[in-house]
Design a protein around this motif. Structure first.
Motif, PDB file in Angstrom:
ATOM      1  N   TYR A 158       0.845  -1.204   0.000  1.00  0.00           N
ATOM      2  CA  TYR A 158       0.000   0.000   0.000  1.00  0.00           C
ATOM      3  C   TYR A 158       0.874   1.246   0.000  1.00  0.00           C
ATOM      4  CZ  TYR A 158      -2.867   3.799   1.762  1.00  0.00           C
ATOM      5  OH  TYR A 158      -3.472   5.007   1.921  1.00  0.00           O
TER       6      TYR A 158
ATOM      7  N   GLN B 199      -6.227  -8.416   7.167  1.00  0.00           N
ATOM      8  CA  GLN B 199      -5.775  -7.035   7.007  1.00  0.00           C
ATOM      9  C   GLN B 199      -6.925  -6.114   6.609  1.00  0.00           C
ATOM     10  OE1 GLN B 199      -2.604  -6.564   4.169  1.00  0.00           O
ATOM     11  NE2 GLN B 199      -2.741  -4.335   4.169  1.00  0.00           N
TER      12      GLN B 199
ATOM     13  N   ARG C   2      -9.100  -5.581   9.629  1.00  0.00           N
ATOM     14  CA  ARG C   2      -8.457  -4.686  10.596  1.00  0.00           C
ATOM     15  C   ARG C   2      -8.542  -3.237  10.120  1.00  0.00           C
ATOM     16  NH1 ARG C   2      -4.201  -7.197  10.862  1.00  0.00           N
ATOM     17  NH2 ARG C   2      -4.589  -8.340  12.810  1.00  0.00           N
ATOM     18  N   ALA C   3      -8.378  -3.018   8.825  1.00  0.00           N
ATOM     19  CA  ALA C   3      -8.514  -1.653   8.292  1.00  0.00           C
ATOM     20  C   ALA C   3      -9.950  -1.151   8.444  1.00  0.00           C
ATOM     21  CB  ALA C   3      -8.084  -1.622   6.825  1.00  0.00           C
ATOM     22  N   ASP C   4     -10.915  -2.038   8.264  1.00  0.00           N
ATOM     23  CA  ASP C   4     -12.316  -1.644   8.491  1.00  0.00           C
ATOM     24  C   ASP C   4     -12.528  -1.216   9.942  1.00  0.00           C
ATOM     25  OD1 ASP C   4     -13.145  -2.057   5.893  1.00  0.00           O
ATOM     26  OD2 ASP C   4     -13.692  -4.152   6.231  1.00  0.00           O
TER      27      ASP C   4
ATOM     28  N   GLN D 297      -8.356   4.487   5.654  1.00  0.00           N
ATOM     29  CA  GLN D 297      -8.412   3.100   6.125  1.00  0.00           C
ATOM     30  C   GLN D 297      -9.380   2.271   5.279  1.00  0.00           C
ATOM     31  OE1 GLN D 297      -6.494   1.586   8.278  1.00  0.00           O
ATOM     32  NE2 GLN D 297      -5.362   3.462   8.759  1.00  0.00           N
TER      33      GLN D 297
ATOM     34  N   ILE E 290      -7.471   1.349   2.280  1.00  0.00           N
ATOM     35  CA  ILE E 290      -6.541   0.245   2.560  1.00  0.00           C
ATOM     36  C   ILE E 290      -7.278  -1.081   2.574  1.00  0.00           C
ATOM     37  CG2 ILE E 290      -5.024  -0.728   4.322  1.00  0.00           C
ATOM     38  CD1 ILE E 290      -4.282   2.122   5.108  1.00  0.00           C
ATOM     39  N   ALA E 291      -8.450  -1.108   3.192  1.00  0.00           N
ATOM     40  CA  ALA E 291      -9.242  -2.346   3.219  1.00  0.00           C
ATOM     41  C   ALA E 291      -9.622  -2.782   1.813  1.00  0.00           C
ATOM     42  CB  ALA E 291     -10.496  -2.138   4.074  1.00  0.00           C
TER      43      ALA E 291
END
Length: 467
Positions: A23, A152, A155-157, A295, A298-299
């Motif tokens: 990312y 991952q 976790r970003a959520d 975020q 990222i998710a």
């Protein structure tokens, strides 16, 4: 065969590494300085780093904000969303770990002596058998990192929902402060209207006495009555606005509609002497709504990797270990142990385009979130620009209206002195009184707008969530 398997594993790993993408934060052009920033050379100091209770020093307002931070419905909903995302992260992460369950069964059956199998007379027709097993349910070896990418994304959520909660905190602090200042402005308007009404009623009494003595005429009495009725009309409308604002503020802090306890008067509210905006480049790191959007981005990127890794083979394991016997008395003897181990490899060959469409779908979702991320940043800078301009201009307007009120107040005093002295007619005094009343109401609104500009600037800079 071994060489073939090793070759396939190496090729699959190479494809996995080739598909993986690290990312990188999208590059968004930010301004070098805020428009209308009072500081010609901005530094890292910013109003947003100040705690909200240091910005809004009215103790009653602080009590309202604290109550809202506990009972506000939007905040409670945001907290529930965090719990939901945290639970989803736990569910997703559990797929990386094996699932082992224990099972035990006891079966007792009776057979007929004249059935399919003839049972001799001495033998018993009843039979009891059982088993005790530890079962490893189908467990996928996450060689390519597909499950790790799913974790991952989850976790970003979770981080996105936590940042969204901070954004809600900022909004709540700003809305409660703005609503409270609107309420205090209406209180000030009501005070002005009542004071003006009392002054006009006194003027009407004097003019009526002058008319009874033949000094004033009937027209002057009617003109004075007109001003009294105008002031009287403003009072119930203002009281209605106060009640509506109290109800709105009550619901905002999570209580039933009702009266609100007041603190400082509108003219007594303390605001920061200066409102530094800070460096524009820091806004992306400070605003929680921007961090929440990032975020989410990222998710979405992690889910693209999950969709791509669906092309790779999946290796799963299934096993069991335990004891099985036709007699419960010797169930746990070593000779009655049983076990099984079943490795399995599955490779998609033909899916009708489902895997490719899933990758494209994930990429389209990421593109949408990228647009939202960039729009959130641009909107944040626009809000800061607007707030800085509004703060500077409202202060100028408030200063000019204060001078206007002082001038009109002196004019009204002189006009009534000239009227009572017989130098001028009543119309001049009534016009001065009317303009003074309107100017005082405008001054109250200007002072409210100045306070609201500080609230808007504090909120736009990303302040208020640092509890």
């Amino acid at each position: 065969m071994k060489r073939t398997v090793i070759f396939l594993l190496i090729v699959s790993l190479t494809q996995s590494f080739a598909l993986a993408q690290k990312y990188q934060r999208p590059q968004v052009e930010t301004p070098k300085a805020y428009r209308a920033d009072p500081n010609p050379t901005p530094d890292a100091q910013t109003l947003a780093d100040t705690k909200w209770f240091e910005v809004f020093k009215d103790e009653k307002l602080q009590d309202l904000v604290r109550e809202a931070l506990v009972h506000n419905y939007d905040l409670r909903e945001a907290v529930a969303r965090i719990d939901l995302a945290r639970a989803n992260l736990g569910l997703t992460r559990s797929e990386q770990l094996p699932t082992i369950v224990g099972s035990a069964d006891v079966v007792t059956e009776g057979r007929s002596r004249s059935g399919q199998f003839d049972i001799p007379e001495p033998a018993s027709r009843e039979r009891t058998f059982g088993s005790v097993l530890l079962n490893l349910l189908t467990f996928e070896l996450d060689i390519w990192g597909r499950l790790r990418k799913q974790t991952q994304a989850a976790r970003a959520d979770l981080l996105a929902t936590e940042e969204a909660r901070k954004a809600v905190l900022t909004t709540i602090v700003g809305e409660v402060a703005a609503s409270y200042f609107n309420l205090r402005e209406l209180d000030f308007e009501l005070e002005i209207a009542k004071r003006t009404l009392a002054s006009r009623q006194e003027s009407l009494r004097i003019i009526t006495l002058r008319a009874e003595r033949g000094i004033a005429n009937r027209l002057e009495v009617r003109q004075a009555e007109e001003l009294v009725y105008n002031a009287t009309e403003v009072i119930p409308a203002t009281e209605m606005g106060i009640a509506h604002q109290e109800n709105f503020l009550s619901v905002l802090i999570g209580r039933n509609a009702g009266p609100i306890t007041r603190g400082l008067a509108l003219t007594e509210e303390e605001m920061p002497p200066n409102v530094p905006a800070g460096l524009p480049s820091d806004l992306i790191e400070r605003r929680p709504d921007i961090r929440s959007a990032e975020q989410s981005l990222i998710a979405a990127g992690a889910r693209i990797e999950v969709a791509r890794k669906a092309y790779l083979p999946r290796i799963s394991l299934t096993a069991f270990l335990g004891f099985e016997s036709t007699s419960l008395s010797d169930l746990f003897k070593p000779s009655h142990s049983v076990w099984g181990f079943i490795p399995q490899i599955t490779q998609p060959i033909f899916t009708g385009g489902r895997l490719k469409s899933n990758v494209r779908f994930s990429q389209a979702q990421r593109d949408l979130l990228l647009v939202n991320y960039e729009r959130t940043i641009q909107t944040a800078f626009r809000e800061v620009f607007d707030s800085l301009i509004a703060h500077g201009k409202t202060r100028e307007v408030s200063a000019q209206r204060e001078l206007l009120v002082e001038t009109l107040r002196d004019r009204s005093r002189l006009a009534y002195m000239r009227y009572t002295g017989g130098v001028s007619n009543l119309l001049e005094a009534l016009d001065a009184d009317r303009e003074l009343f309107d100017a005082e109401l405008s001054l109250a609104q200007a002072r409210r707008d100045e306070l609201l500009s500080v609230v808007a600037l504090y909120k736009s800079l990303g302040g208020g969530w640092q509890l």
